[in-house]
Design a protein around this motif. Sequence first.
Motif, short mmCIF file in Angstrom:
data_model
loop_
_atom_site.label_atom_id
_atom_site.label_comp_id
_atom_site.label_asym_id
_atom_site.label_seq_id
_atom_site.Cartn_x
_atom_site.Cartn_y
_atom_site.Cartn_z
N SER A 200 0.86 -1.18 0.00
CA SER A 200 0.00 0.00 0.00
C SER A 200 0.90 1.23 0.00
N VAL A 201 0.94 1.91 -1.13
CA VAL A 201 1.77 3.12 -1.23
C VAL A 201 1.17 4.22 -0.34
N ASN B 139 1.80 2.95 3.36
CA ASN B 139 3.10 2.34 3.59
C ASN B 139 2.97 1.02 4.37
N TYR B 140 2.09 0.16 3.91
CA TYR B 140 1.92 -1.16 4.50
C TYR B 140 2.41 -2.21 3.51
#
Lengths: 417, 206
Positions: free
Chosen positions: B92-93, B96-97
């Motif tokens: 996930s951009v 951040n995941y």
Amino acid sequence: MAEIRNYTMNFGPQHPAAHGVLRLVMELDGEVIRRADPHIGLLHRATEKLAENKTYVQSVPYMDRLDYVSMMVNEHAYVMAIEKLLQVDVPLRAQYIRVMFDEITRILNHLLWLGCHALDVGAMTVFLYTFRDREDLMDCYEAVSGARMHAAYYRPGGVYRDLPDSMPHYQPSSIHNEKSTRQRNENRQGSLLDFIEDFTNRFPKYVDEYETLLTDNRIWKQRLVDIGVVSPERAKALGFTGPMLRGSGVEWDLRKKQPYEVYDRVEFDIPVGVNGDCYDRYLVRMEEMRQANRIIKQCVDWLRNNPGSVITDNHKIAPPSRLSMKQNMEEMIHHFKLFTEGMHVPRGEAYVGVEHPKGEFGIYIISDGANKPYRLKIRAPGFAHLAALDEMTRGHMIADLVAVIGTQDIVFGEIDR
Amino acid sequence: MTNSRLDKLAADLQQALGDQLADVSQALGELTIRVRPDDLLGVAQTLQSHPDLSFETLIDLCGVDFSEYTTDTYAGRGREGRRFAVVYHLLSVTHNYRLRMRVFVEDNELPMVDSVVNIWPSVNWFEREAFDLYGIVFSGHPDLRRILTDYGFIGNPFRKDFPLSGHVEMSYDPDQKRVVYQPVTIEPREITPYVIREEQYGRDEG
């Protein structure tokens, strides 16, 4: 009315602009591309299967041969995945050396990309300049590992050995007389760090030279601006990473967002594009070279003042020194076990992605506790980029296809694996 | 990722997916979920579009052949005799995941799982690769062809029962003036034996 049919044309695998062994089957309407179907796998060597049949350290050299223009970064992802499973600490000096060589590799890769991209588009000169500068960086590789390209320098737990105190010198020959040899040896009098520092001082001027040749060049802009435009949403959906994603305006860099090694201790900026076309990606990569140069400088400064060990002293992972091996029975056993049976990695799985010059290069390892990986998966950035070639080139001319292949920075070693 | 962020992600996943999650595990700073093959499309859609998750990038898809996997760890948990697994690595951009999703494929003879190509377009070639190398069929994939192996290749080379040296070798036959295939003439050999050690081997200072 005459029946008009699209015709199908083969491009490659022996085409000089195909960057290796790309075979494209294109459906053309005149000179306009309606569909481009890349056929890959001509360089498939089953690296992942080979790695399942080798001990962990024996597979390190295979990593060099994946993306054969950014060798050390491939190794980096691989050794980091092993280190994650082992939960072993890497000495700080080794981390700095790795970061420094990652950035040297980034410049190496981008120089090759720049030369070939310009050559594809029709500018010969840049190619000659970039290969001149690559030579110095290859010498750094050679000084530290003994090999100009396939270094096998990073090892689980650190790096193979410390930086050398001296650089090899050129010898006079029938082409270079005494005087010119002395000139060529001028920046090789000190240690490797002196040599690298000398390079980092010269390099910004070199980048200016390339920019003079290209950035405002009318032909260059006509060939690149508004070619292969990708929107930020689409870039994310297509699995783009690295400069391809940043060229579309997404601020994403693993070195900043998920820092590994000592990237959180060095200062650098992430360049980001606006329009998502080939020209923006060109600008992003040019700026990345300057930033890489900045990081190398900081690493050189740190490495000068902080001597220390460069590989972990856990001898179940890294071999002991020659001397202690010959004087100490236990070290002898460690050495023997490591080089016959290899290290054992605890059960589990780990994925590690690093910011490769081309994008996110990832290694996924499943271990069942043996001396060989149960499954190794290599996530190559170019694989996802090339898969989007069809979408990026639809409606463009054949000549633009060459520009798009250039901007994707395709290397078949990593795509075919 | 730090543990607190992983815990938050795990809680968000639990909230969004509920009992569609067959298993959640956390190790080495990575979060892994297991999903039943029937729920795959629904879960993938939620992961991609849920605002708390928004995994808009599929980084990687890989097939795994668990047929020789002898040890019992979280990598093989919930396998229950099934041979093949498909592992998705998501990013996930926005938040951040990172997330790993694993699906054990039913039917060892004709493994088949739904294609997620309509949710993540980047998966197209990765699914072709898993099909090519493991023979996992992705139903709903628009163009499921071999990708890495040779034209006319027979077998799935990355399965554990496929020998490293392969079944055929090719050479140029000067009489027929073409490339011919023949059974391999080299003996497969193993230089270093495959050894499995106890759990904590090498982890402590030795």
